[in-house]
Enzyme design. Structure first.
Site, short mmCIF file in Angstrom:
data_model
loop_
_atom_site.label_atom_id
_atom_site.label_comp_id
_atom_site.label_asym_id
_atom_site.label_seq_id
_atom_site.Cartn_x
_atom_site.Cartn_y
_atom_site.Cartn_z
N HIS A 230 -140.51 -47.00 40.92
CA HIS A 230 -140.31 -45.85 40.03
C HIS A 230 -138.89 -45.85 39.48
CE1 HIS A 230 -144.14 -43.69 40.66
NE2 HIS A 230 -144.09 -44.18 41.89
N ASP A 311 -142.44 -44.47 47.36
CA ASP A 311 -143.88 -44.55 47.11
C ASP A 311 -144.19 -45.57 46.01
OD1 ASP A 311 -142.55 -42.81 45.29
OD2 ASP A 311 -144.49 -42.04 44.61
N GLU A 312 -145.38 -46.10 46.07
CA GLU A 312 -145.97 -46.91 45.00
C GLU A 312 -145.05 -48.04 44.52
OE1 GLU A 312 -148.90 -43.59 42.96
OE2 GLU A 312 -146.81 -43.60 42.36
N SER A 313 -144.41 -48.70 45.44
CA SER A 313 -143.52 -49.80 45.07
C SER A 313 -144.32 -51.10 45.00
CB SER A 313 -142.38 -49.91 46.10
OG SER A 313 -141.58 -48.76 46.08
N LEU A 314 -145.28 -51.12 44.09
CA LEU A 314 -146.21 -52.25 44.03
C LEU A 314 -145.55 -53.50 43.46
CD1 LEU A 314 -149.30 -50.32 42.60
CD2 LEU A 314 -148.59 -50.58 44.98
#
Length: 508
Positions: A230, A311-314
């Site tokens: 993000h 979060d969501e550190s893809l």
């Protein structure tokens, strides 16, 4: 006798005994006490009724008052707790100033219009919170909300006895807080928002103003800088800190479905997709950046917490992610604060001891979410429950509701009410500090949009966080009746709530 259904109170107090009849109020009603809560009561009652109560700091004035409301502090009462008696006069006793503030919110809910004018419902109330942590989150990144809008959000949520405000200050779409040591963050990465809407940012004075305003309402501000993912907006300002976007199938499909652009390195990102950005994990400069940002946030945040995201550190390989969050949580402690992080950070073996996790998985945990959350407890930390399919305020009420998303669930008011924070994860009950209800702002372009999604569901979460499970009336049928009684108060305060069909809304 105990008559909780006759008392339009949300959140439900620990104990309520309804009295007979009402205590009329008028301009001769005198509020007695030197607490700031006295002034808040007088101002709020005037907004509600048009009647301005008199005020005195002299306790002997009670003898001369036609009806008196006496406010005082008694440290023998639990912190944030209070007792409240409405008989032929009113006595309000808080365990501390926070307790008085919350007692005043309850008293305002007892203030009702009737055929014979304005009056207070007679009652005896003893109350204290179930959880120490009762939070809401406002995402000011996907869409920006200015200082006055944040203040209004603080007013309406603190009135429900929420005591933490989590501000999501950075994301792919923008950077929203002044950092002196990295000035291009606000010069280059703050001017836009989702869908190409205008952005904005808070100067340090703006931020301090928000923090002080919240503190006056017994609400603690927790700033979040989301890392290591993000972080696209950081790369707009400082491209040397951020990797090129990593596309994933979900991002590509979702962008196509919504007609939104894909991220381009160095350009402001206007879409909603997630998982494509990452800071450069192995660059020394990255950690200089993290330390500077944390240090400056710590200097202007009197509260003990700083949230580092996670979060969501893809777009970040797992080993790199683990390395980063271990260093970042350590930096927060070194700068004198306690780190908070989304539950994925619990995947890292050596996160700093005492880090607090925020669980945003579902009521039935998926994949590794439960294990990641439990690891915070194993490392001496604790958990905040933001269970997405019941607590996310940005989900739609119904499939056709014009605002909100549906990826976690469709959440009506009853769903928001009927969940138990300690039943989601297999951790000791004492490890659950409380709850936080987040509002992500992809679809909320105005504060009115925010209020439509937040209210009335925030009232459900307030009761989950505050009220004992064993309290008489702590059930859906009682709650929906009591919730309906908040409509006149919300209207008087200008809260643009959604009149959900399952609630019998009161007119007076």
């Amino acid at each position: 006798m105990v008559l909780p259904h006759s008392m339009p109170l949300v959140p439900l107090p620990a104990s309520v005994i309804a009295g007979d009849g009402r205590l009329p109020v008028s301009e001769s009603t005198r509020v007695i006490g030197d607490s700031p809560a006295a002034h808040r009561l007088i101002d709020a009652a005037e907004r509600r009724t048009g009647i301005r109560f008199a005020h005195s700091t002299d306790a002997t004035d009670i003898a001369d008052a036609a009806s008196a409301i006496v406010l005082r502090v008694d440290p023998a009462i639990a912190a944030e707790g209070y007792t409240l008696t409405v008989a032929d006069s009113v006595e309000v006793v808080g365990g501390d100033e926070a307790g008085l503030f919350y007692a005043v919110q309850t008293l305002l809910q007892l203030l009702r219009d009737g055929d014979e004018g304005w009056a207070l419902l007679r009652a005896e109330i003893t109350d204290a919170p179930r959880f120490e942590r009762r939070g809401v989150m406002l995402d000011v990144t996907r869409h920006f909300f200015d200082v006055d809008e944040v203040k209004k959000f603080i007013d309406s949520t603190s009135a429900l006895k929420f005591n933490h405000l989590h501000l999501h200050l950075s994301d792919d779409q923008g950077w929203r807080i002044q950092i002196d040591s990295w000035p291009r963050l606000t010069e280059l990465a703050s001017s836009t928002a989702s869908l190409g809407d205008p952005g904005g940012f808070y100067t340090k004075d703006d931020y301090r103003e928000i923090v002080a305003y919240a503190a006056e309402r017994h609400m603690l501000v927790i700033p979040e800088i989301d890392l290591p993912g993000h972080t696209h907006a950081i790369g707009v300002a400082y491209p040397e800190l951020v990797e090129d976007p990593v596309m994933n199938d979900s991002l590509i499909a979702e962008s196509a479905r919504l007609g939104q652009p894909l991220p381009v390195a160095g350009e402001p990102y206007l879409g909603w997709g997630v998982g494509h950005s990452s800071v450069r994990i192995h660059e020394k400069r990255t950690y200089e950046f993290v330390r500077d940002v944390v240090r400056e946030l710590a200097e202007m945040t009197p509260g003990p917490f700083i949230h580092i995201g996670g979060d969501e550190s893809l777009g970040t390989p797992q080993a790199d992610f683990d390395h980063f969050v271990e260093r970042a949580t350590a930096i927060v402690f070194e700068e004198g604060k306690i780190p908070l992080a989304w539950h994925e950070v619990g995947a890292a073996k050596d996160i700093a001891e005492g880090t607090i996790g925020q669980y945003w998985g579902k009521e039935t945990p998926e994949g590794s979410h439960a294990a990641e959350a439990a690891h915070f407890v194993e490392r001496g930390g604790a958990l905040i429950m933001s269970t997405a399919d019941v607590a996310y305020l940005d989900m739609k009420y119904t499939a056709d509701f014009p605002l909100g998303l549906t990826w976690a669930a469709i959440i009506d008011v009853r769903t928001a009410y009927e969940w138990e924070p300690t039943a989601v994860l297999d951790v000791p009950e004492a490890a659950i500090l409380g709850i936080e209800a987040p509002l992500w702002s992809e679809t909320t372009r105005t504060l009115s949009d925010v209020e439509q999604l937040v209210f009335p569901r925030a009232a459900a979460h307030a009761e989950v966080a505050w009220s004992p499970q064993s309290a008489v009336g702590r059930d859906w049928e009682s709650f929906r009746e009591r919730l309906g009684g908040l409509a006149p108060l919300w209207k008087a305060e200008g809260v643009d709530f959604h009149p959900a069909a399952e609630i019998p809304w009161s007119e007076r």
